[in-house]
Design a protein around this motif. Structure first.
Motif, PDB file in Angstrom:
ATOM      1  N   ALA A 268       0.856  -1.196  -0.089  1.00  0.00           N
ATOM      2  CA  ALA A 268       0.096   0.051  -0.044  1.00  0.00           C
ATOM      3  C   ALA A 268       0.788   1.093   0.074  1.00  0.00           C
ATOM      4  N   GLY A 269       2.190   1.057   0.534  1.00  0.00           N
ATOM      5  CA  GLY A 269       2.910   2.251   0.396  1.00  0.00           C
ATOM      6  C   GLY A 269       4.317   1.900   0.966  1.00  0.00           C
ATOM      7  N   THR A 270       5.336   2.780   0.756  1.00  0.00           N
ATOM      8  CA  THR A 270       6.778   2.334   1.209  1.00  0.00           C
ATOM      9  C   THR A 270       7.447   3.710   1.808  1.00  0.00           C
ATOM     10  N   MET A 271       8.182   3.290   2.837  1.00  0.00           N
ATOM     11  CA  MET A 271       9.124   4.229   3.531  1.00  0.00           C
ATOM     12  C   MET A 271      10.509   4.110   3.419  1.00  0.00           C
ATOM     13  N   PHE A 272      11.384   4.757   2.671  1.00  0.00           N
ATOM     14  CA  PHE A 272      12.658   4.600   2.381  1.00  0.00           C
ATOM     15  C   PHE A 272      13.449   5.305   3.694  1.00  0.00           C
ATOM     16  N   GLY A 273      13.947   4.713   4.580  1.00  0.00           N
ATOM     17  CA  GLY A 273      14.518   5.638   5.474  1.00  0.00           C
ATOM     18  C   GLY A 273      13.899   5.602   6.700  1.00  0.00           C
ATOM     19  N   PRO A 274      14.220   6.071   8.042  1.00  0.00           N
ATOM     20  CA  PRO A 274      13.801   5.965   9.253  1.00  0.00           C
ATOM     21  C   PRO A 274      12.388   6.834   9.321  1.00  0.00           C
ATOM     22  N   ALA A 275      11.786   6.628  10.268  1.00  0.00           N
ATOM     23  CA  ALA A 275      10.532   7.270  10.750  1.00  0.00           C
ATOM     24  C   ALA A 275      10.185   7.068  12.204  1.00  0.00           C
ATOM     25  N   GLU A 276       9.629   8.138  12.681  1.00  0.00           N
ATOM     26  CA  GLU A 276       8.983   8.137  14.310  1.00  0.00           C
ATOM     27  C   GLU A 276       7.916   7.449  14.096  1.00  0.00           C
ATOM     28  N   TRP A 277       7.748   6.122  14.083  1.00  0.00           N
ATOM     29  CA  TRP A 277       6.759   5.253  13.946  1.00  0.00           C
ATOM     30  C   TRP A 277       5.571   5.281  15.176  1.00  0.00           C
ATOM     31  N   ALA A 278       6.080   6.185  16.195  1.00  0.00           N
ATOM     32  CA  ALA A 278       5.043   6.216  17.490  1.00  0.00           C
ATOM     33  C   ALA A 278       4.498   7.412  17.238  1.00  0.00           C
ATOM     34  N   SER A 279       4.836   8.218  16.176  1.00  0.00           N
ATOM     35  CA  SER A 279       4.253   9.483  16.231  1.00  0.00           C
ATOM     36  C   SER A 279       2.634   9.749  16.072  1.00  0.00           C
ATOM     37  N   LYS A 280       2.062  10.806  16.239  1.00  0.00           N
ATOM     38  CA  LYS A 280       0.680  10.921  15.865  1.00  0.00           C
ATOM     39  C   LYS A 280       0.382  10.994  14.371  1.00  0.00           C
ATOM     40  N   GLU A 281       1.468  11.427  13.551  1.00  0.00           N
ATOM     41  CA  GLU A 281       1.275  11.416  11.984  1.00  0.00           C
ATOM     42  C   GLU A 281       1.256   9.926  11.590  1.00  0.00           C
ATOM     43  N   ALA A 282       2.149   9.054  12.220  1.00  0.00           N
ATOM     44  CA  ALA A 282       2.175   7.553  11.920  1.00  0.00           C
ATOM     45  C   ALA A 282       1.031   6.989  12.301  1.00  0.00           C
ATOM     46  N   LYS A 283       0.489   7.183  13.474  1.00  0.00           N
ATOM     47  CA  LYS A 283      -0.645   6.481  13.919  1.00  0.00           C
ATOM     48  C   LYS A 283      -1.835   6.934  13.030  1.00  0.00           C
ATOM     49  N   ALA A 284      -2.084   8.050  12.678  1.00  0.00           N
ATOM     50  CA  ALA A 284      -3.266   8.582  11.892  1.00  0.00           C
ATOM     51  C   ALA A 284      -3.076   7.875  10.506  1.00  0.00           C
ATOM     52  N   LEU A 285      -1.864   7.707   9.907  1.00  0.00           N
ATOM     53  CA  LEU A 285      -1.684   7.071   8.578  1.00  0.00           C
ATOM     54  C   LEU A 285      -2.096   5.522   8.743  1.00  0.00           C
ATOM     55  N   ILE A 286      -1.654   4.782   9.840  1.00  0.00           N
ATOM     56  CA  ILE A 286      -2.115   3.483   9.843  1.00  0.00           C
ATOM     57  C   ILE A 286      -3.341   3.590  10.035  1.00  0.00           C
ATOM     58  N   THR A 287      -4.027   4.246  10.927  1.00  0.00           N
ATOM     59  CA  THR A 287      -5.546   4.003  11.274  1.00  0.00           C
ATOM     60  C   THR A 287      -6.372   4.295  10.097  1.00  0.00           C
ATOM     61  N   SER A 288      -6.204   5.231   9.199  1.00  0.00           N
ATOM     62  CA  SER A 288      -6.824   5.396   8.010  1.00  0.00           C
ATOM     63  C   SER A 288      -6.575   4.134   7.082  1.00  0.00           C
ATOM     64  N   ALA A 289      -5.425   3.618   6.955  1.00  0.00           N
ATOM     65  CA  ALA A 289      -5.149   2.457   6.370  1.00  0.00           C
ATOM     66  C   ALA A 289      -6.196   1.257   6.547  1.00  0.00           C
ATOM     67  N   LEU A 290      -6.441   1.063   8.029  1.00  0.00           N
ATOM     68  CA  LEU A 290      -7.183   0.060   8.419  1.00  0.00           C
ATOM     69  C   LEU A 290      -8.555   0.415   8.282  1.00  0.00           C
ATOM     70  N   GLN A 291      -8.960   1.719   8.344  1.00  0.00           N
ATOM     71  CA  GLN A 291     -10.411   2.085   8.197  1.00  0.00           C
ATOM     72  C   GLN A 291     -10.820   1.955   6.579  1.00  0.00           C
ATOM     73  N   ALA A 292      -9.859   2.015   5.725  1.00  0.00           N
ATOM     74  CA  ALA A 292     -10.089   1.719   4.428  1.00  0.00           C
ATOM     75  C   ALA A 292     -10.368   0.225   3.957  1.00  0.00           C
ATOM     76  N   VAL A 293     -10.158  -0.437   4.765  1.00  0.00           N
ATOM     77  CA  VAL A 293     -10.560  -2.068   4.387  1.00  0.00           C
ATOM     78  C   VAL A 293     -11.748  -2.509   5.409  1.00  0.00           C
ATOM     79  N   LYS A 294     -12.250  -1.584   6.273  1.00  0.00           N
ATOM     80  CA  LYS A 294     -13.313  -2.145   6.885  1.00  0.00           C
ATOM     81  C   LYS A 294     -14.618  -1.935   6.270  1.00  0.00           C
ATOM     82  N   PRO A 295     -15.553  -3.054   6.223  1.00  0.00           N
ATOM     83  CA  PRO A 295     -16.908  -2.896   5.509  1.00  0.00           C
ATOM     84  C   PRO A 295     -17.617  -1.599   5.925  1.00  0.00           C
ATOM     85  N   GLN A 296     -18.092  -0.726   4.967  1.00  0.00           N
ATOM     86  CA  GLN A 296     -18.818   0.493   5.192  1.00  0.00           C
ATOM     87  C   GLN A 296     -20.278   0.051   5.421  1.00  0.00           C
ATOM     88  N   GLY A 297     -20.607   0.623   6.698  1.00  0.00           N
ATOM     89  CA  GLY A 297     -22.089   0.352   7.085  1.00  0.00           C
ATOM     90  C   GLY A 297     -22.715   1.419   7.877  1.00  0.00           C
TER      91      GLY A 297
END
Length: 222
Positions: free
Chosen positions: A193-222
């Motif tokens: 779904a996407g790639t990061m080359f190099g390090p990132a602060e994966w515990a940051s609010k931006e990283a969590k928001a990105l992951i949350t958005s990805a998870l929401q994209a695969v949830k059934p809409q109802g």
């Protein structure tokens, strides 16, 4: 009007050869797009990852500004490594789960720096739908990575390992993993779904928001 090539067989042969070379070049270009690692055959199998890539686009920024959402998701289900118990595994074993695949080594300073954040991300967001899969690529055995993870008190990440570096070789064939760390967000369909080359602060609010958005994209809409 006379045709100069009709009176000059040599000139005619040159034109035909030039045209043939042009046709060959076009053929090679088309094969480069659709053949080999062009990945055109994954359009249907990677629809979930494509939806995730589109969903995370607005969340690329801050600590994850270098994250690159996939435009043509690659099927990564055959990537292989060893589980913590030494058994063989592939990304296909995580079918149905969104995975953040991180490739790291003990000799890689940025890898070492971001490992605590990955551990925190797994602690706070890991579960039935999502997992951080950190694969160590130190040559040889697992003694060094085990000692390092123990030293920094990693408690939530399992030690996955590929001492042969085949996972790196396979990704480089797809123009991925040019260096370490490399982190790839993989959808429940086994596709990038996407790639990061190099390090990132994966515990940051931006990283969590990105992951949350990805998870929401695969949830059934109802």
């Amino acid at each position: 009007m006379s045709n100069p090539t009709a009176k000059n067989p040599k000139r005619l042969r040159q034109l035909l050869m030039t045209g043939g070379a042009g046709l060959a070049a076009v053929t090679v270009a088309v094969y480069g797009i659709w053949g080999g690692n062009g990945n055109s055959g994954t359009a249907e199998t990677c629809q979930i990852a494509q939806s995730m890539a589109e969903s995370v686009q607005p969340h690329v920024g801050g600590e994850v500004a270098a994250f690159i959402p996939a435009t043509s998701p690659l099927d990564l289900s055959t990537l292989a490594f060893k589980q913590a118990d030494g058994s063989d595994a592939t990304m296909a074993d995580f079918s149905g789960k969104t995975v953040l695949l991180n490739l790291w080594a003990t000799w890689c300073a940025p890898c070492r720096k971001e490992m605590p954040a990955l551990d925190t991300l797994q602690s706070e967001m890991g579960g039935e739908d999502f997992e951080v899969v950190a694969v160590n690529v130190d040559r040889g055995g697992t003694e060094k990575p085990e000692a390092f993870l123990s030293e920094i008190n990693v408690e939530n990440l399992s030690l996955r390992h590929d001492g042969s570096n085949k996972i790196i070789t396979d990704l480089r064939k797809l123009a991925k993993a040019p260096g370490l760390p490399t982190t790839i967000l993989i959808g429940p369909d086994g596709c990038e779904a996407g790639t990061m080359f190099g390090p990132a602060e994966w515990a940051s609010k931006e990283a969590k928001a990105l992951i949350t958005s990805a998870l929401q994209a695969v949830k059934p809409q109802g």
